[in-house]
Write a protein that holds these residues in place. Structure first.
Motif, mmCIF file in Angstrom:
data_model
loop_
_atom_site.group_PDB
_atom_site.id
_atom_site.type_symbol
_atom_site.label_atom_id
_atom_site.label_comp_id
_atom_site.label_asym_id
_atom_site.label_seq_id
_atom_site.Cartn_x
_atom_site.Cartn_y
_atom_site.Cartn_z
ATOM 1 N N ALA A 109 6.524 18.648 -1.199
ATOM 2 C CA ALA A 109 6.210 17.704 -2.272
ATOM 3 C C ALA A 109 7.456 17.293 -3.051
ATOM 4 O O ALA A 109 7.586 16.137 -3.474
ATOM 5 N N THR A 110 8.389 18.227 -3.240
ATOM 6 C CA THR A 110 9.590 17.914 -4.014
ATOM 7 C C THR A 110 10.449 16.875 -3.306
ATOM 8 O O THR A 110 10.903 15.888 -3.904
ATOM 9 N N ALA A 111 10.691 17.100 -2.018
ATOM 10 C CA ALA A 111 11.493 16.141 -1.252
ATOM 11 C C ALA A 111 10.794 14.793 -1.170
ATOM 12 O O ALA A 111 11.425 13.730 -1.287
ATOM 13 N N ALA A 112 9.460 14.820 -0.984
ATOM 14 C CA ALA A 112 8.706 13.573 -0.875
ATOM 15 C C ALA A 112 8.755 12.774 -2.168
ATOM 16 O O ALA A 112 8.762 11.535 -2.139
ATOM 17 N N ALA A 113 8.792 13.454 -3.301
ATOM 18 C CA ALA A 113 8.878 12.742 -4.575
ATOM 19 C C ALA A 113 10.199 11.977 -4.687
ATOM 20 O O ALA A 113 10.250 10.863 -5.218
ATOM 21 N N VAL A 114 11.275 12.560 -4.177
ATOM 22 C CA VAL A 114 12.562 11.873 -4.191
ATOM 23 C C VAL A 114 12.516 10.653 -3.268
ATOM 24 O O VAL A 114 13.020 9.585 -3.594
ATOM 25 N N VAL A 115 11.886 10.825 -2.100
ATOM 26 C CA VAL A 115 11.740 9.699 -1.172
ATOM 27 C C VAL A 115 10.936 8.579 -1.825
ATOM 28 O O VAL A 115 11.294 7.395 -1.722
ATOM 29 N N THR A 116 9.860 8.934 -2.511
ATOM 30 C CA THR A 116 9.040 7.927 -3.188
ATOM 31 C C THR A 116 9.865 7.170 -4.228
ATOM 32 O O THR A 116 9.761 5.940 -4.359
ATOM 33 N N GLY A 117 10.703 7.902 -4.956
ATOM 34 C CA GLY A 117 11.556 7.249 -5.948
ATOM 35 C C GLY A 117 12.521 6.268 -5.316
ATOM 36 O O GLY A 117 12.751 5.175 -5.849
ATOM 37 N N ARG A 118 13.088 6.628 -4.187
ATOM 38 C CA ARG A 118 14.024 5.726 -3.502
ATOM 39 C C ARG A 118 13.293 4.484 -2.986
ATOM 40 O O ARG A 118 13.815 3.373 -3.045
ATOM 41 N N PRO A 138 16.523 14.339 -8.456
ATOM 42 C CA PRO A 138 15.672 13.147 -8.368
ATOM 43 C C PRO A 138 16.297 11.914 -9.006
ATOM 44 O O PRO A 138 16.175 10.803 -8.467
ATOM 45 N N ASP A 139 16.970 12.091 -10.138
ATOM 46 C CA ASP A 139 17.573 10.933 -10.798
ATOM 47 C C ASP A 139 18.658 10.294 -9.937
ATOM 48 O O ASP A 139 18.886 9.082 -10.000
ATOM 49 N N GLY A 140 19.322 11.122 -9.149
ATOM 50 C CA GLY A 140 20.355 10.599 -8.257
ATOM 51 C C GLY A 140 19.825 10.243 -6.883
ATOM 52 O O GLY A 140 20.592 9.816 -6.015
ATOM 53 N N GLY A 141 18.518 10.427 -6.675
ATOM 54 C CA GLY A 141 17.916 10.094 -5.390
ATOM 55 C C GLY A 141 18.333 11.023 -4.271
ATOM 56 O O GLY A 141 18.379 10.614 -3.105
ATOM 57 N N ARG A 142 18.600 12.305 -4.622
ATOM 58 C CA ARG A 142 19.052 13.260 -3.605
ATOM 59 C C ARG A 142 18.210 14.532 -3.632
ATOM 60 O O ARG A 142 17.799 14.993 -4.690
ATOM 61 N N HIS A 143 17.996 15.071 -2.457
ATOM 62 C CA HIS A 143 17.351 16.381 -2.327
ATOM 63 C C HIS A 143 17.835 16.985 -1.017
ATOM 64 O O HIS A 143 17.757 16.356 0.042
ATOM 65 N N VAL A 144 18.345 18.207 -1.094
ATOM 66 C CA VAL A 144 18.793 18.893 0.128
ATOM 67 C C VAL A 144 18.265 20.319 0.108
ATOM 68 O O VAL A 144 18.199 20.972 -0.933
ATOM 69 N N GLU A 145 17.860 20.777 1.267
ATOM 70 C CA GLU A 145 17.388 22.146 1.428
ATOM 71 C C GLU A 145 17.812 22.649 2.798
ATOM 72 O O GLU A 145 17.763 21.905 3.780
ATOM 73 N N VAL A 146 18.242 23.897 2.855
ATOM 74 C CA VAL A 146 18.613 24.500 4.128
ATOM 75 C C VAL A 146 17.893 25.836 4.258
ATOM 76 O O VAL A 146 17.677 26.539 3.264
ATOM 77 N N VAL A 147 17.485 26.164 5.474
ATOM 78 C CA VAL A 147 16.829 27.437 5.776
ATOM 79 C C VAL A 147 17.705 28.181 6.769
ATOM 80 O O VAL A 147 18.037 27.648 7.836
#
Length: 493
Positions: free
Chosen positions: A187-196, A355-364
Motif C-alpha cells: 500500500a505504501t509504494a502504491a500510494a507513491v505511484v498514485t501520487g505520481r 511521498p512528497d518527492g515521488g520516491r519509494h524504495v525497498e529491498v529484501v
C-alpha cells in the motif's frame, strides 16, 4: 528427421523455433509453424509504447533469424488428433507431427460489462490491448477522444494510462483491488505511484468495480461503477489481465487448469509428444505472465530436444523483474516484493519512502543476497538492485547501503562503459552481457540493429536500448580491433 509442428508464432513460439534450429547441429529437425496473425513476430511487450507514440509499429518487429522453418501466417489450428498425430487448420489442411509444441499464448480478459461479448465483438470505443491491431485502433481512437477510462490498474493499465495522458486525453484508471499494482506493490509504494499518476493528470479509482459500460448508438459513452458513480468516456481500454488460450488443448483431451498443465520437461501430462510453453502453459512453479519466463521455457525445451533429453542447467533467476514503461512513471519490482510482512522467513526488509518527492524504495535481503526489491521514482537505485538481484552478488551487511548512497546522489553513473565488467548483464530479458556485445562487435556487427539481430539485446522490454546504444557508440570510438577501412587497390601498368 523429426517433424515439429509449432502452434503459435508470437514471441515465445518464434523464439523456440529460433533456438531449436540454432542448436540443431545435426539438422535433425524440420519445423512447421502455424501463426494465427498475419504478421511477422513482434514485441507484444512494447505495444503500450506504440499507444504512447514513443515507438512506431515497424520498430517492434522482432529480428528475423536465418533458418528454414516453414511459417504459415494467418493459419489457425482448430483440431489436434493425438492418435494420428496431426493438427488440422481452419482450411481443413492437416499437418502431421512427431512433436507438437503449443505456444498459443493468452487473450485479453474482457470483464462482464457488455453481456457475453468477447474481445473481437466490442462496441465502438471499447478496446482490449493484446495485439498489434488493438494498438493501432487505440491510437486511431485518440484522435477524437477527450476522456478515457482504463479498466485495470496493473502494469499494462498504468502504461496505457500514461501513454494516453501523454496524447492529451483525460484518463481515469479504475481498479478493483485495494491499490494499484496490488500483485507487486504494498500500500505504501502504491500510494507513491498514485501520487505520481495524479501529477501526470491521471485520475485513479481503487477498490472500485466497473459494473457496466454505458453504450448509446453502438458506441461507448461511459462506465458505471458498482458504487453508483458514472464516468464519462469516449474511449474505454480494457487491461484487466489475460486468459490462457487453452481451448485447442482442452478439445484434444489434455490436462488444463489455468493453463495447459506441463511437467518440469514442459511436456503435457497426458502426452509426452505434446509440449506447451509461454502464457498458455502452467508449469509446476506456476506462470508469471512475463516474457522472460516464456523465453526461458523456449530455450530449455530446445536444449532438451537437441541434447537428447539432457537438461541445460542455466540459472533462471531474474525472470520475474517487472518494469513499468510509462512516460513519467518509473516503477521496478523484482522477487519477493509487495508481500505481507507476516509471511514465513521473508528476509530482512529495509525501506525508504519519500511521498512528497515521488520516491519509494525497498529491498529484501536473505542469506546475504538481494531476493526482492521495489523502486518507485528511483531509476539509479533500481538499476543497481536489478544487477544485484539477477547476478546474485553479495549484499552489504547493512542493506540500507543499497538504498541510501544512490538516493543521496553520492554515486554517479559511469560516463562510459570502460569500467563495466564484461560479465555485467546489459539485457536482462535475454541474458546478454557487455562481453557478449563486445564479442558480437568484434565478429562484425557494427550497429545496434546488427547487435540486436545477433544477440537479441533490446528485443525484450526495451529497457536496455540506451545502454546497448552507449556500448556500441563507445566501441565505435575506442575499439582498437575495428577492421581498417578497405582501400581501393590501384593497379600499375
Amino acid at each position: 528427421m523429426t517433424r515439429v509442428v509449432v502452434v503459435g508464432h508470437g514471441m515465445v513460439g518464434a523464439r523456440f523455433v529460433d533456438d531449436l534450429h540454432a542448436r540443431d547441429a545435426r539438422k535433425a529437425f524440420s519445423t512447421v509453424v502455424l501463426g494465427a496473425e498475419e504478421y511477422e513476430p513482434y514485441n507484444r511487450v512494447l505495444l503500450s509504447e506504440v499507444v504512447a507514440g514513443k515507438l512506431e509499429v515497424a520498430a517492434i518487429t522482432l529480428p528475423r533469424a536465418q533458418h528454414k522453418a516453414e511459417v504459415l501466417l494467418g493459419t489457425v489450428a482448430v483440431c489436434i488428433d493425438r492418435t494420428a498425430r496431426t493438427v488440422t487448420d481452419q482450411a481443413g489442411e492437416q499437418h502431421p507431427y512427431d512433436l507438437l509444441v503449443l505456444a498459443t499464448g493468452a487473450r485479453a480478459r474482457v470483464p462482464d460489462l457488455f453481456g457475453r461479448r468477447g474481445a473481437d465483438d466490442l462496441p465502438a470505443g471499447a478496446h482490449a490491448l493484446r495485439t498489434l491491431d488493438d494498438a493501432r485502433e487505440i491510437v486511431a481512437a485518440t484522435v477524437n477522444a477527450r476522456r478515457a477510462v482504463v479498466v485495470g490498474g496493473g502494469v499494462l493499465g498504468l502504461e496505457v494510462a500514461c501513454g494516453l495522458a501523454g496524447r492529451g486525453v483525460h484518463v481515469t484508471v479504475v481498479h478493483g483491488g485495494p491499490h494499484l499494482m496490488d500483485r507487486q506493490l504494498d500500500a505504501t509504494a502504491a500510494a507513491v505511484v498514485t501520487g505520481r499518476l495524479t501529477g501526470l493528470g491521471v485520475s485513479v479509482r481503487v477498490s472500485a468495480r466497473t459494473e457496466e459500460a454505458i453504450v448509446r448508438g453502438g458506441r461507448v459513452t461511459g462506465v458505471r461503477l458498482e458504487a453508483g458513480e458514472t464516468l464519462p468516456a469516449d474511449l474505454l481500454v480494457l487491461t484487466a489481465g489475460t486468459v490462457a488460450e487453452v481451448d485447442l488443448a482442452q478439445r484434444a483431451g489434455l490436462d488444463v487448469a489455468r493453463g495447459i498443465v506441463v511437467g518440469d520437461d514442459l511436456a503435457t501430462l497426458a502426452d509426452p509428444r505434446v509440449c506447451a510453453i509461454g502464457d498458455c502453459a502452467q508449469p509446476p512453479e506456476g506462470g508469471t505472465g512475463l516474457i522472460a519466463q516464456g523465453w526461458d521455457q523456449a530455450r530449455r525445451l530446445a536444449t532438451r530436444l537437441t541434447d537428447s533429453g539432457q537438461h541445460e542447467s542455466l540459472p533462471t533467476i531474474g525472470t520475474d523483474v517487472i518494469k513499468v514503461k510509462g512516460a513519467g512513471l518509473d516503477v521496478v519490482t523484482m522477487g519477493v516484493c509487495g508481500r505481507p510482512r507476516g509471511e514465513a522467513a521473508p528476509g530482512r526488509r529495509v525501506s525508504l519512502s519519500d511521498p512528497d518527492g515521488g520516491r519509494h524504495v525497498e529491498v529484501v535481503v536473505r542469506d546475504g543476497r538481494v531476493v526482492g526489491a521495489t523502486c518507485v521514482g528511483a531509476g539509479p537505485v533500481a538499476a543497481d538492485l536489478v544487477a544485484a538481484y539477477t547476478r546474485g552478488t553479495p549484499a552489504p551487511l547493512d542493506p540500507a547501503q543499497l538504498l541510501l548512497r544512490p538516493v543521496a546522489g553520492s554515486a554517479a553513473p559511469a560516463a562510459t562503459p570502460v569500467k563495466m565488467p564484461d560479465r555485467a548483464v546489459v539485457c536482462r530479458c535475454n541474458g546478454v552481457t557487455k562481453g557478449d556485445i563486445v564479442g558480437c562487435w568484434r565478429h562484425g556487427s557494427r550497429s545496434v540493429e546488427e547487435v540486436a539481430a545477433a544477440t537479441r539485446a533490446t528485443t525484450g522490454c526495451g529497457g536496455c536500448k540506451d545502454a546497448v546504444c552507449g556500448i556500441v557508440d563507445w566501441l565505435q570510438q575506442t575499439d582498437p580491433d575495428q577492421p581498417a577501412p578497405v582501400r581501393e587497390r590501384v593497379s600499375t601498368p
